[in-house]
Design an enzyme around this catalytic site. Sequence first.
Site, PDB file in Angstrom:
ATOM      1  CG  ASN A  17      -2.165  -0.867   0.989  1.00 54.85           C
ATOM      2  OD1 ASN A  17      -3.111  -0.479   0.319  1.00 54.85           O
ATOM      3  ND2 ASN A  17      -2.133  -2.083   1.532  1.00 54.85           N
ATOM      4  CG  MET A  93       1.636  -5.162  11.986  1.00 53.54           C
ATOM      5  SD  MET A  93      -0.077  -5.478  11.447  1.00 53.54           S
ATOM      6  CE  MET A  93      -0.442  -6.935  12.435  1.00 53.54           C
ATOM      7  CG  HIS A 112      -9.447  -4.013   8.978  1.00 58.46           C
ATOM      8  ND1 HIS A 112      -8.464  -4.476   9.826  1.00 58.46           N
ATOM      9  CD2 HIS A 112     -10.431  -4.928   8.987  1.00 58.46           C
ATOM     10  CE1 HIS A 112      -8.851  -5.648  10.335  1.00 58.46           C
ATOM     11  NE2 HIS A 112     -10.044  -5.946   9.841  1.00 58.46           N
TER      12      HIS A 112
HETATM   13  C1  GRF Z   1      -3.186  -4.701   4.224  1.00 62.19           C
HETATM   14  O1  GRF Z   1      -3.957  -5.817   3.877  1.00 62.19           O
HETATM   15  C2  GRF Z   1      -3.949  -3.786   5.140  1.00 62.19           C
HETATM   16  O2  GRF Z   1      -5.331  -3.826   4.922  1.00 62.19           O
HETATM   17  C3  GRF Z   1      -3.630  -4.328   6.499  1.00 62.19           C
HETATM   18  O3  GRF Z   1      -2.294  -4.729   6.419  1.00 62.19           O
HETATM   19  C4  GRF Z   1      -1.987  -5.098   5.075  1.00 62.19           C
HETATM   20  C5  GRF Z   1      -0.743  -4.352   4.674  1.00 62.19           C
HETATM   21  O4  GRF Z   1      -0.232  -4.785   3.449  1.00 62.19           O
HETATM   22  N1  GRF Z   1      -3.902  -3.338   7.514  1.00 62.19           N
HETATM   23  P1  GRF Z   1       0.990  -4.042   2.784  1.00 62.19           P
HETATM   24  O5  GRF Z   1       2.118  -3.994   3.810  1.00 62.19           O
HETATM   25  O6  GRF Z   1       0.541  -2.672   2.399  1.00 62.19           O
HETATM   26  O7  GRF Z   1       1.375  -4.856   1.590  1.00 62.19           O
END
Ligand code: GRF
Length: 191
Positions: A17, A93, A112
């Site tokens: 992301n 996290m 989420h």
């Molecule tokens: C995503 O699925 C988000 O919804 C969740 O953690 C994941 C992060 O993925 N909170 P990335 O590190 O962006 O690949």
Amino acid sequence: MSAKHKIAIFASGYGSNFEAIATAAFAGVIPAEVALMVCDKPQARVVEVAQRMGIPSFVFSAKEYASKADYEREIVSRLRAAEVELICLAGYMKIVGEELLSAYEGRIINIHPSLLPSFKGARAIEQAMEYGVKVYGATIHYVDSSLDGGRIIAQRAIEYDGNSIEEVTAKIHSIEHELYIQTISKLLNKE
Ligand code: GRF
């Protein structure tokens, strides 16, 4: 094109992301500059991605601080120095504590991987699959002191009737990237 707003992205892991949002910012698809990436896991892939993209980062280990308030005070001072207006959590996290919440009240959002209020917390996709759901999705919401409980800003759903966690996770990730970019853009354009 409106003026660029400074945003921060918080992540703890892979950073897909983060990468998608930062790429959209560089391309001028969103009126934003990613002014800071914050990560609590020095070994995470997202740290390398930020470095490769030339985005300033603050990487810390919670255990090196006496308390959550202590490391959050440090984060807030870095955010202020970088003139950050909006914080986007993307796979961060840690539970956001009082220091950060009060400094950036109403200006912290999270993504989420479920259609909230279903499947809060970790392992959201696995939980949904265990229930046998047929419609998965992603939610972007404001962050408050509850777990994945702040007011919902945007959601997107996808149908999936298989039993491969990898396959559905990849599908959810691809809608997440699009949804996050569109939502950030809408929020910033309102300001
Ligand atoms: C995503 O699925 C988000 O919804 C969740 O953690 C994941 C992060 O993925 N909170 P990335 O590190 O962006 O690949």
